[in-house]
Design a protein around this motif. Structure first.
Motif, short mmCIF file in Angstrom:
data_model
loop_
_atom_site.label_atom_id
_atom_site.label_comp_id
_atom_site.label_asym_id
_atom_site.label_seq_id
_atom_site.Cartn_x
_atom_site.Cartn_y
_atom_site.Cartn_z
N ALA A 60 36.08 34.15 47.22
CA ALA A 60 36.85 35.25 46.63
C ALA A 60 35.96 36.47 46.40
CB ALA A 60 37.47 34.80 45.31
N MET A 61 34.69 36.23 46.11
CA MET A 61 33.77 37.35 45.89
C MET A 61 33.58 38.16 47.17
SD MET A 61 31.02 35.31 43.47
CE MET A 61 30.09 36.76 42.97
N ALA B 107 36.68 40.07 47.90
CA ALA B 107 36.79 41.26 47.06
C ALA B 107 35.97 42.42 47.63
CB ALA B 107 36.36 40.95 45.63
N ILE C 198 32.56 42.47 40.39
CA ILE C 198 33.46 41.34 40.57
C ILE C 198 33.35 40.38 39.39
CG2 ILE C 198 34.05 39.38 42.06
CD1 ILE C 198 32.70 41.01 44.36
N PHE D 41 35.91 37.13 37.10
CA PHE D 41 37.03 36.21 37.17
C PHE D 41 37.70 36.13 35.81
CE2 PHE D 41 34.00 34.90 40.41
CZ PHE D 41 34.81 34.80 41.53
N HIS E 137 41.90 34.14 38.40
CA HIS E 137 42.14 35.28 39.26
C HIS E 137 40.88 36.12 39.41
CE1 HIS E 137 46.83 35.58 39.10
NE2 HIS E 137 46.40 34.36 39.35
N THR E 138 40.74 36.71 40.59
CA THR E 138 39.58 37.54 40.89
C THR E 138 39.84 38.98 40.44
OG1 THR E 138 39.19 36.17 42.84
CG2 THR E 138 38.01 38.28 42.71
N GLU F 109 43.81 39.13 43.06
CA GLU F 109 43.94 37.77 43.58
C GLU F 109 44.90 37.70 44.77
OE1 GLU F 109 42.92 33.91 44.08
OE2 GLU F 109 41.99 35.35 42.72
#
Length: 234
Positions: free
Chosen positions: A41-42, A45, A76, A78, A87-88, A96
């Motif tokens: 997710a990072m 993003a 970034i 969470f 969720h990011t 997200e």
């Protein structure tokens, strides 16, 4: 939720895209009371930031210099939701849903291959895992980010199986995609992830291999929980 009187450990789960490692990691973290860190997710993003700020060249390849220059402006984090999911956040905004779309999936691997991007993300990941008690999934967790992790898992499944999983997930979220498009993306990402010069995906020498092509979620959970108990000395 599992409770332990033993010292917390780091659990590193690596594997190709859509191999199910994120689902495994999230579910194990919830079961044993550990924090979950979605490293993919990072990178997604960062990719979303680059897409939204025009940091791609005319041929749709990343503008590496511009992305590196933008890294100090990319923050970034969470946020845990009321239902327990995570969720990011990108510069304070919940992204997200956006980072799971195909436009990001198609662009993330080239950006994740940029050495400076990986160095920045690895530093953040190591900071988040300093106190252990964490389940982390990604491509280079057991080899680069946490090479001393007490438990390392390497997850794999055929490209077709992974594409079907990804396609089903995206359709359920309302995305307008077709299976062939998703399969092509999975195969393309596999190639980039395993051949990039910076931290390519590979199985750590001390990682336990798992082919989950024919496993149910419940079977995966039971198998992974048993590995955790052994590694934690429970």
């Amino acid at each position: 939720m599992e409770q332990t009187q033993y010292s917390p450990i780091i659990i590193a789960i690596d594997g190709f895209s859509s191999s199910g490692k994120s689902t495994m990691a999230r579910r194990l973290a919830a079961t044993v009371g550990y924090r979950y860190l979605d490293t993919g997710a990072m990178y997604r993003a960062v990719t979303l930031y680059a897409l939204d700020h025009g940091l791609f060249l005319p041929d749709n390849t990343p503008d590496t210099s511009a992305i590196i220059a933008a890294l100090p402006s990319i923050h970034i984090d969470f946020a845990v939701q009321p239902d327990g999911t995570q969720h990011t956040l990108l510069n304070g905004k919940d992204v997200e849903a956006e980072i799971r779309r195909l436009r990001v999936s198609e662009a993330v691997s080239p950006i994740a291959a940029i050495a400076e991007v990986r160095h920045a993300m690895v530093a953040k990941q190591q900071e988040l895992g300093r106190d252990k008690g964490i389940v982390v999934d990604g491509r280079d967790i057991g080899t680069v980010v946490f090479p001393d992790a007490e438990l390392k898992i390497y997850v794999d499944a055929s490209a077709e199986t992974r594409a079907r999983r990804r396609f089903k997930e995206m359709v359920e979220k309302g995305a307008a995609v077709n299976y062939e498009e998703v399969l092509a993306n999975v195969v393309h990402r596999d190639h980039i992830d395993s051949t990039r010069a910076e931290s390519p995906l590979r199985r750590a020498d001390d990682a336990i291999a798992l082919d989950n092509s024919e496993m149910t979620l419940e079977e995966q959970d039971a198998w992974l929980l048993e590995q955790f108990r052994r590694a934690a000395g429970l």
